[in-house]
Design an enzyme around this catalytic site. Sequence first.
Site, PDB file in Angstrom:
ATOM      1  N   GLU A  60       0.815  -1.225   0.000  1.00  0.00           N
ATOM      2  CA  GLU A  60       0.000   0.000   0.000  1.00  0.00           C
ATOM      3  C   GLU A  60       0.841   1.265   0.000  1.00  0.00           C
ATOM      4  O   GLU A  60       0.523   2.241  -0.685  1.00  0.00           O
ATOM      5  CB  GLU A  60      -0.950   0.010   1.202  1.00  0.00           C
ATOM      6  CG  GLU A  60      -2.136  -0.945   1.090  1.00  0.00           C
ATOM      7  CD  GLU A  60      -1.759  -2.399   1.333  1.00  0.00           C
ATOM      8  OE1 GLU A  60      -0.614  -2.661   1.766  1.00  0.00           O
ATOM      9  OE2 GLU A  60      -2.599  -3.281   1.091  1.00  0.00           O
ATOM     10  N   HIS A 129     -11.492  -4.129   9.238  1.00  0.00           N
ATOM     11  CA  HIS A 129     -12.068  -4.028   7.887  1.00  0.00           C
ATOM     12  C   HIS A 129     -13.360  -3.225   7.876  1.00  0.00           C
ATOM     13  O   HIS A 129     -14.184  -3.396   6.989  1.00  0.00           O
ATOM     14  CB  HIS A 129     -12.348  -5.423   7.309  1.00  0.00           C
ATOM     15  CG  HIS A 129     -11.117  -6.201   6.967  1.00  0.00           C
ATOM     16  ND1 HIS A 129     -10.313  -6.768   7.921  1.00  0.00           N
ATOM     17  CD2 HIS A 129     -10.549  -6.508   5.778  1.00  0.00           C
ATOM     18  CE1 HIS A 129      -9.307  -7.405   7.325  1.00  0.00           C
ATOM     19  NE2 HIS A 129      -9.429  -7.254   6.022  1.00  0.00           N
TER      20      HIS A 129
END
Lengths: 327, 324
Positions: A60, A129
């Site tokens: 990322e 999440h």
Amino acid sequence: MAEIRYMEAINRALQDGMAADESVIVMGEDVARAGGSFKATRGLLDKFGARRVIDTPISESTIVSAAVGAAMTGLKPVVEIMFMDFVTLAMDAMVNQAAKARFMFGGQFNVPMVLRTPHGGGLNAGPQHSQCLEAWFAHVPGLKVVCPSNPQDAYSLLRAAIDDPDPVVFIEHKAMYGKRGEFDATVVAPIGKASIVRPGRDVTIVTYGSTVHTALQVAKQLEAENIDIEVIDLRSLQPWDEATVYESVTRTHRVVVVHEAVKSYGCGAEIAASITENVFYELDAPVMRVGSPFMPVPFATSLEAQYVIKPADIADAVRAAMAGGRQ
Amino acid sequence: MKKNTDSQSLLSLYRTMRLIRTAESSLIKLFADSEIPGFIHLSIGQEAVAAGVMSALEERDTVATNHRGHGHVIARGMDIDLFFKELMGKDGGICRGRGGSMHVADRSKGILGANGIVGAGIPVALGSALAHSVRGTGGVAAVFFGDGAMAEGVLHESLNMAALWKLPILFVCENNGWSEFSPTSEQFVAALGDLGRAFGIPHVLVDGNNVDDVAMAAQELAGQARTGGPRILECKTHRIRGHFEGDSQKYRNAEELTAADGLDPLRCARALIEQRGVAAAVMDGIDAEVEAQVAASVLAGRADRQPDFAQAFADVYTATAAQG
Ligand SMILES: Cc1ncc(C[n+]2csc(CCOP(=O)(O)OP(=O)(O)O)c2C)c(N)n1
């Protein structure tokens, strides 16, 4: 007008954005061959090829920094970060590189990139999440932050984000991907403009993203109690449409700010504080806030069900505002 | 391997190194006299890497650098007046006085910026290489980083992606053995060559104090990177000054500092050029010319005005008609 799902609207915006400008590229984990974890990039690879639709490794930090470097070298990258929780790994890229490049290099460069990412709970996805972290980005000078609540805005705002010369964080809600709504590709939604999704007389609810729908539900319910609620969908969090909000407050004199992110230090705090600074004498009651409890998003269905904002939470805040802030 | 650089090119490399040295030497005094705000990291002793690598790049190429980037941007041809004005925090600076020493950038020269975050320029350069590749510019992205950045995850992520996608990027490590006040040997267990091998990226190690060696290796590797994917150039060099100006360097011993002095790349280059039969007077002439150029830039920096706050504030975002 045709109906379209939220996720399809994003897909259409990417397609149309890429077709309109060949410097637009899409990159992220599983975005090309797999068509995205939530299928928002489906079909792009076939249409635009592997040169412009790029599957990346699980890196990322480098994906997002690379988008900055690519943007400074003439591309318009749209990066997908699979879950908003993972932006933690890309914070240097967003906060120190993307946000500041234009300013600190004296306006020599623009960084026309978009970081798309889904936030929010409701899918039992657990603490890593499900978070809503938009306040982090809204706090950083140089970044723009948008969060559409319906397919039309998802399309129009993503087109605007892609065309924007500055870095934009584009926040989707993973529980809204299947949501249907009307769609017209010619409708424009500029970044920074709110929409009044329901006009009303008595109380203004200022919100964005998935809680727009909860607020609308409450507005309907409270008609029975003779409370006429105005619902403002901010759509953009940085910059946010202060004028529309203040103007509404001067008509209704009562405000409830609602978001799914935790209440403490959230975007709602900024909005509430700005309202008291700017239109305090219009208020007949303190500005109320509704946000999630200050805890990580829990996994178990029973726990998450208690965690999420329910219509009753908003209704209570509205009634309290009607009673002059007494709950 | 190509044959050695000709004398004319060596003289040109010498001039570039001298310009960096003279500019940075004048910064020592300006800093001590508080004419430079903040803090600065000088690259004195490392000029050969900047000059050698830049001699291998073309106009269409892009460059990202780090906190010790003065030499790189000067070697790339940044206007010296604009450079001094920036470091002095003046309105006419290359970044209008918003960035300072650690954030000089020059779009006209493809310089994507120095960076205050160790390692952060590496993935930015990677993205630039991606853009070269997608846009078919034929350009290469070069990135400079210190040995301290080897411990940052973005280097490892970037090596992987560069190799995976065969991007036109030249990774240049200036290995001076130090990461701030600690020896890098106490911070990083692997060697850059091993990292290169792990990712299948060719790695070349050169004497970074020898500008001829650096230039030749850089020309070779940049040429390969342009079409053949990533390359790593590691330059063993010495940081003659402290980590930043004002650093008393108590952590270094006297022998090391004296040894560093003997490896001075300018001294080495002069000796090499004289061996080729070029008169010392030619280099003295270059020195004097550069001295005058830098002195004039210092004066230009002093004469420039302070930046305007409102103007800076208006520049956080791009002004667009579509807004609001
Ligand atoms: C992410 C980050 N961590 C720490 C620092 C503080 N810092 C600045 S320079 C430096 C050492 C860098 O060493 P190296 O990369 O070898 O470069 P050198 O200074 O030797 O040229 C450190 C730790 C920083 N700027 N950024």
